[in-house]
Design a protein around this motif. Sequence first.
Motif, PDB file in Angstrom:
ATOM      1  N   ALA A  20     -29.586  18.677  17.804  1.00  0.00           N
ATOM      2  CA  ALA A  20     -28.738  17.544  18.208  1.00  0.00           C
ATOM      3  C   ALA A  20     -28.887  17.193  19.682  1.00  0.00           C
ATOM      4  O   ALA A  20     -29.043  16.009  20.019  1.00  0.00           O
ATOM      5  CB  ALA A  20     -27.281  17.816  17.850  1.00  0.00           C
ATOM      6  N   ALA A  75     -29.295  22.039  12.925  1.00  0.00           N
ATOM      7  CA  ALA A  75     -28.830  20.712  13.328  1.00  0.00           C
ATOM      8  C   ALA A  75     -28.165  20.768  14.700  1.00  0.00           C
ATOM      9  O   ALA A  75     -28.382  19.877  15.538  1.00  0.00           O
ATOM     10  CB  ALA A  75     -27.858  20.157  12.281  1.00  0.00           C
ATOM     11  N   GLU A  76     -27.366  21.801  14.937  1.00  0.00           N
ATOM     12  CA  GLU A  76     -26.718  21.942  16.241  1.00  0.00           C
ATOM     13  C   GLU A  76     -27.730  22.215  17.347  1.00  0.00           C
ATOM     14  O   GLU A  76     -27.531  21.815  18.490  1.00  0.00           O
ATOM     15  CB  GLU A  76     -25.656  23.036  16.176  1.00  0.00           C
ATOM     16  CG  GLU A  76     -24.438  22.618  15.372  1.00  0.00           C
ATOM     17  CD  GLU A  76     -23.428  23.733  15.147  1.00  0.00           C
ATOM     18  OE1 GLU A  76     -23.583  24.830  15.737  1.00  0.00           O
ATOM     19  OE2 GLU A  76     -22.497  23.508  14.369  1.00  0.00           O
ATOM     20  N   ALA A  77     -28.830  22.885  17.013  1.00  0.00           N
ATOM     21  CA  ALA A  77     -29.871  23.136  18.001  1.00  0.00           C
ATOM     22  C   ALA A  77     -30.670  21.863  18.309  1.00  0.00           C
ATOM     23  O   ALA A  77     -31.054  21.621  19.453  1.00  0.00           O
ATOM     24  CB  ALA A  77     -30.810  24.236  17.503  1.00  0.00           C
ATOM     25  N   GLN A 125     -26.922  23.859   9.323  1.00  0.00           N
ATOM     26  CA  GLN A 125     -25.963  23.474  10.351  1.00  0.00           C
ATOM     27  C   GLN A 125     -26.382  24.025  11.712  1.00  0.00           C
ATOM     28  O   GLN A 125     -26.318  23.331  12.723  1.00  0.00           O
ATOM     29  CB  GLN A 125     -24.556  23.956   9.986  1.00  0.00           C
ATOM     30  CG  GLN A 125     -23.478  23.510  10.945  1.00  0.00           C
ATOM     31  CD  GLN A 125     -23.294  22.003  10.973  1.00  0.00           C
ATOM     32  OE1 GLN A 125     -23.343  21.339   9.938  1.00  0.00           O
ATOM     33  NE2 GLN A 125     -23.086  21.440  12.154  1.00  0.00           N
ATOM     34  N   ASN A 126     -26.836  25.288  11.742  1.00  0.00           N
ATOM     35  CA  ASN A 126     -27.298  25.897  12.998  1.00  0.00           C
ATOM     36  C   ASN A 126     -28.505  25.152  13.552  1.00  0.00           C
ATOM     37  O   ASN A 126     -28.593  24.910  14.758  1.00  0.00           O
ATOM     38  CB  ASN A 126     -27.619  27.383  12.793  1.00  0.00           C
ATOM     39  CG  ASN A 126     -26.375  28.219  12.531  1.00  0.00           C
ATOM     40  OD1 ASN A 126     -25.265  27.805  12.858  1.00  0.00           O
ATOM     41  ND2 ASN A 126     -26.560  29.378  11.933  1.00  0.00           N
ATOM     42  N   THR A 164     -25.364  26.881   6.098  1.00  0.00           N
ATOM     43  CA  THR A 164     -25.060  27.396   7.441  1.00  0.00           C
ATOM     44  C   THR A 164     -26.302  27.369   8.316  1.00  0.00           C
ATOM     45  O   THR A 164     -26.234  27.006   9.495  1.00  0.00           O
ATOM     46  CB  THR A 164     -24.505  28.825   7.351  1.00  0.00           C
ATOM     47  OG1 THR A 164     -23.349  28.813   6.502  1.00  0.00           O
ATOM     48  CG2 THR A 164     -24.133  29.369   8.707  1.00  0.00           C
ATOM     49  N   SER A 202     -20.736  13.388  14.981  1.00  0.00           N
ATOM     50  CA  SER A 202     -21.664  14.051  15.902  1.00  0.00           C
ATOM     51  C   SER A 202     -23.074  14.025  15.326  1.00  0.00           C
ATOM     52  O   SER A 202     -23.271  13.958  14.110  1.00  0.00           O
ATOM     53  CB  SER A 202     -21.222  15.489  16.162  1.00  0.00           C
ATOM     54  OG  SER A 202     -21.486  16.281  15.029  1.00  0.00           O
ATOM     55  N   THR A 203     -24.034  14.097  16.215  1.00  0.00           N
ATOM     56  CA  THR A 203     -25.436  14.089  15.797  1.00  0.00           C
ATOM     57  C   THR A 203     -25.723  15.292  14.910  1.00  0.00           C
ATOM     58  O   THR A 203     -26.460  15.190  13.924  1.00  0.00           O
ATOM     59  CB  THR A 203     -26.349  14.080  17.035  1.00  0.00           C
ATOM     60  OG1 THR A 203     -26.027  12.932  17.821  1.00  0.00           O
ATOM     61  CG2 THR A 203     -27.807  14.030  16.655  1.00  0.00           C
ATOM     62  N   ALA A 204     -25.119  16.433  15.234  1.00  0.00           N
ATOM     63  CA  ALA A 204     -25.326  17.629  14.417  1.00  0.00           C
ATOM     64  C   ALA A 204     -24.843  17.401  12.989  1.00  0.00           C
ATOM     65  O   ALA A 204     -25.509  17.800  12.021  1.00  0.00           O
ATOM     66  CB  ALA A 204     -24.616  18.829  15.032  1.00  0.00           C
ATOM     67  N   GLU A 205     -23.693  16.744  12.846  1.00  0.00           N
ATOM     68  CA  GLU A 205     -23.190  16.455  11.501  1.00  0.00           C
ATOM     69  C   GLU A 205     -24.112  15.510  10.753  1.00  0.00           C
ATOM     70  O   GLU A 205     -24.312  15.647   9.545  1.00  0.00           O
ATOM     71  CB  GLU A 205     -21.787  15.847  11.579  1.00  0.00           C
ATOM     72  CG  GLU A 205     -20.706  16.820  12.001  1.00  0.00           C
ATOM     73  CD  GLU A 205     -19.370  16.135  12.151  1.00  0.00           C
ATOM     74  OE1 GLU A 205     -18.603  16.137  11.165  1.00  0.00           O
ATOM     75  OE2 GLU A 205     -19.112  15.594  13.235  1.00  0.00           O
ATOM     76  N   ALA A 219     -27.324  17.668   9.660  1.00  0.00           N
ATOM     77  CA  ALA A 219     -27.188  18.823   8.780  1.00  0.00           C
ATOM     78  C   ALA A 219     -27.495  18.494   7.317  1.00  0.00           C
ATOM     79  O   ALA A 219     -28.297  19.187   6.672  1.00  0.00           O
ATOM     80  CB  ALA A 219     -25.792  19.421   8.907  1.00  0.00           C
TER      81      ALA A 219
END
Length: 147
Positions: free
Chosen positions: A92, A88-90, A85-86, A82, A57-60, A63
């Motif tokens: 992505a 990155a998820e935002a 990661q947050n 963490t 995933s793009t988030a991975e 991060a």
Amino acid sequence: MSKQGGEPVSPAAGEGAPVDTAHDRAELEALAAVQAESEVAAEAAAVAAAPAEPEISTAELLALPMQVAFSIAAPNWNITGTECQNMAEAWAPVIDKYMPGGLNRFGPEMAAAMVTLAILAPRVLAGKPAREPKPKPAPVDADPVAA
């Protein structure tokens, strides 16, 4: 040829019919070529149907580079894994919007760049030179008579 009901009937194959071996050979070769093509097509279809490598995933993908970048650029902020990661998820969905599937194409390149950055950046930021400076030659007096 025998007559059946007054009409001539051609003999069935194997009952004395002339055999055209050149024509049969050409027909067999054509059938073999068609079969070979269909086998190649079947193999290609099997490869296409095979499960692709799992996508990251793009988030991975974001991060780790974020964590490395923050640890180098802003170590006093103590950004946690963490938090990275947050973030990155935002980010992505934004990346995916403008580069659909783009970061997956650059996965190995990003990994290589991040490892290189993680190794070299602390040395560069600390001001450590890559090599020892060359010693400067002693100045040569322009006027040896004045000495």
